[in-house]
Design an enzyme around this catalytic site. Structure first.
Site, PDB file in Angstrom:
ATOM      1  N   GLY A   1       0.952  -1.290   0.097  1.00 41.39           N
ATOM      2  CA  GLY A   1       0.124   0.039   0.195  1.00 41.39           C
ATOM      3  C   GLY A   1       0.733   1.414  -0.003  1.00 41.39           C
ATOM      4  O   GLY A   1       0.377   2.296   0.381  1.00 41.39           O
ATOM      5  N   SER A   2       2.172   1.260  -0.479  1.00 43.92           N
ATOM      6  CA  SER A   2       2.993   2.406  -0.484  1.00 43.92           C
ATOM      7  C   SER A   2       2.275   3.364  -1.369  1.00 43.92           C
ATOM      8  O   SER A   2       2.391   4.657  -1.262  1.00 43.92           O
ATOM      9  CB  SER A   2       4.325   2.063  -0.675  1.00 43.92           C
ATOM     10  OG  SER A   2       4.539   1.880  -1.808  1.00 43.92           O
TER      11      SER A   2
ATOM     12  N   MET B   1      -2.904  -7.429  -7.393  1.00 45.86           N
ATOM     13  CA  MET B   1      -2.135  -8.618  -7.787  1.00 45.86           C
ATOM     14  C   MET B   1      -2.934  -9.649  -8.626  1.00 45.86           C
ATOM     15  O   MET B   1      -2.485 -10.639  -8.856  1.00 45.86           O
ATOM     16  CB  MET B   1      -1.355  -9.383  -6.572  1.00 45.86           C
ATOM     17  CG  MET B   1      -0.632  -8.510  -6.025  1.00 45.86           C
ATOM     18  SD  MET B   1       0.728  -7.773  -6.714  1.00 45.86           S
ATOM     19  CE  MET B   1       1.638  -9.181  -7.435  1.00 45.86           C
ATOM     20  N   ARG B   2      -4.423  -9.104  -8.773  1.00 51.27           N
ATOM     21  CA  ARG B   2      -4.901  -9.874 -10.052  1.00 51.27           C
ATOM     22  C   ARG B   2      -5.042  -9.132 -11.320  1.00 51.27           C
ATOM     23  O   ARG B   2      -5.360  -8.307 -11.295  1.00 51.27           O
ATOM     24  CB  ARG B   2      -6.291 -10.247  -9.375  1.00 51.27           C
ATOM     25  CG  ARG B   2      -6.235 -11.398  -8.253  1.00 51.27           C
ATOM     26  CD  ARG B   2      -7.438 -11.573  -7.692  1.00 51.27           C
ATOM     27  NE  ARG B   2      -7.319 -12.363  -6.513  1.00 51.27           N
ATOM     28  CZ  ARG B   2      -7.340 -13.598  -6.347  1.00 51.27           C
ATOM     29  NH1 ARG B   2      -7.684 -14.458  -7.416  1.00 51.27           N
ATOM     30  NH2 ARG B   2      -7.030 -14.301  -4.980  1.00 51.27           N
TER      31      ARG B   2
ATOM     32  N   LYS C   1     -15.178 -15.449 -12.141  1.00 55.44           N
ATOM     33  CA  LYS C   1     -14.399 -14.233 -11.793  1.00 55.44           C
ATOM     34  C   LYS C   1     -15.483 -13.003 -12.310  1.00 55.44           C
ATOM     35  O   LYS C   1     -15.123 -11.812 -11.548  1.00 55.44           O
ATOM     36  CB  LYS C   1     -13.326 -14.273 -12.910  1.00 55.44           C
ATOM     37  CG  LYS C   1     -12.310 -13.039 -12.746  1.00 55.44           C
ATOM     38  CD  LYS C   1     -11.164 -13.502 -13.676  1.00 55.44           C
ATOM     39  CE  LYS C   1     -10.039 -12.491 -13.250  1.00 55.44           C
ATOM     40  NZ  LYS C   1      -8.819 -12.498 -14.075  1.00 55.44           N
TER      41      LYS C   1
ATOM     42  N   HIS D   1       3.511   0.532 -13.162  1.00 55.59           N
ATOM     43  CA  HIS D   1       4.149  -0.844 -13.308  1.00 55.59           C
ATOM     44  C   HIS D   1       5.674  -0.373 -13.150  1.00 55.59           C
ATOM     45  O   HIS D   1       6.294   0.668 -13.652  1.00 55.59           O
ATOM     46  CB  HIS D   1       3.887  -1.442 -14.655  1.00 55.59           C
ATOM     47  CG  HIS D   1       4.785  -2.556 -15.073  1.00 55.59           C
ATOM     48  ND1 HIS D   1       4.341  -3.860 -14.688  1.00 55.59           N
ATOM     49  CD2 HIS D   1       5.916  -2.891 -15.538  1.00 55.59           C
ATOM     50  CE1 HIS D   1       5.350  -4.769 -14.602  1.00 55.59           C
ATOM     51  NE2 HIS D   1       6.074  -4.255 -15.639  1.00 55.59           N
TER      52      HIS D   1
HETATM   53  C1  GRF Z   1       4.602  -1.421  -7.019  1.00 57.85           C
HETATM   54  O1  GRF Z   1       5.979  -1.481  -7.396  1.00 57.85           O
HETATM   55  C2  GRF Z   1       3.963  -1.215  -8.321  1.00 57.85           C
HETATM   56  O2  GRF Z   1       4.685  -0.718  -9.267  1.00 57.85           O
HETATM   57  C3  GRF Z   1       3.432  -2.448  -8.636  1.00 57.85           C
HETATM   58  O3  GRF Z   1       3.205  -3.035  -7.377  1.00 57.85           O
HETATM   59  C4  GRF Z   1       3.656  -2.424  -6.380  1.00 57.85           C
HETATM   60  C5  GRF Z   1       2.895  -2.147  -5.328  1.00 57.85           C
HETATM   61  O4  GRF Z   1       3.705  -1.600  -4.362  1.00 57.85           O
HETATM   62  N1  GRF Z   1       2.248  -2.457  -9.548  1.00 57.85           N
HETATM   63  P1  GRF Z   1       2.704  -0.965  -2.925  1.00 57.85           P
HETATM   64  O5  GRF Z   1       1.639  -1.920  -2.572  1.00 57.85           O
HETATM   65  O6  GRF Z   1       2.155   0.441  -3.591  1.00 57.85           O
HETATM   66  O7  GRF Z   1       3.735  -0.683  -1.882  1.00 57.85           O
END
Ligand code: GRF
Length: 211
Positions: free
Chosen positions: A14-15, A92-93, A67, A111
């Protein structure tokens, strides 16, 4: 100008979501987070928001047979919060064409590579294995492919000879935290126009919509 309502989909740390919250708080982004949705009940992103007034919800894939039913539940939640722009922040999906078409041109992703190089998982590790001297990050609208949608902003970072995937990921992440809020701000200002594969960044005064 009215604040655009964002819906954030996130599965993990979640950063990037935090960077968006911080940009809003600092007045760099004229937007409001309507809802944060995770597919993972243990996601750190949910813990980060535990004491905030941002609505948070978890919609797990395993609770739906198909889905598209799961995606329809996510879309309904986004609609219920009047979300105008969906932000994928470490979600992540892979979303199906059904979801992509439902929200066409209104879903952004970040990305950790300079696309079209190194799409998919472990982009930083792919970059190191390949031996590139420069990598970076890309903010793009999603389409039906994997990390293939129209590119909004990109920024490069160097890859040093002794970098590990973790060190490179950290270097890229710092840039992500600036680039993502900047891309979202352009959208919120009505300054992003999609023309086929290209995203045109309009000058101030040429905005697409006014409030
Ligand atoms: C980041 O590296 C973003 O580019 C990728 O997933 C990661 C997510 O990191 N899609 P966070 O959960 O926002 O810390």
């Amino acid at each position: 100008m009215n604040k655009k309502v964002l819906g954030v989909l996130a599965s993990g740390r979640g950063s990037n979501m935090q960077a968006i919250v911080d940009a809003i708080d600092a007045g760099r982004l004229n937007a409001k987070i309507g809802v944060v949705i995770s597919d993972n009940p243990n996601a750190n992103v949910l813990k980060r928001l535990a004491d905030s007034d941002v609505p948070v919800t978890c919609i797990e894939r395993k609770n739906f047979a198909a889905k598209e039913e799961w995606e329809a539940a996510i879309a309904a939640e986004l609609n219920a919060h009047q979300v105008e722009l969906v932000i994928l922040a470490g979600f992540m999906r892979i979303l199906s064409p059904y979801f992509v078409n439902l929200l066409s041109g209104r879903v952004m992703n970040i990305h950790p590579s300079l696309l079209p190089a190194f799409p998919g998982k472990n982009a930083q590790e792919q970059a190191i294995r390949y031996g590139v001297r420069v990598s970076g990050c890309t903010v793009h609208f999603i389409d039906e492919g994997m990390d293939t949608g129209p590119i909004i902003l990109q920024e490069a970072v160097p890859v040093e000879s002794d970098d590990t995937a973790e060190i490179l990921a950290e270097r890229i992440l710092h840039v992500e935290h600036v680039l993502y809020p900047r891309a979202i701000a352009l959208y919120c200002e009505g300054r992003l126009k999609i023309e086929g594969r290209r995203v045109i960044i309009l000058e101030k005064g040429e905005e697409l919509y006014e409030d």
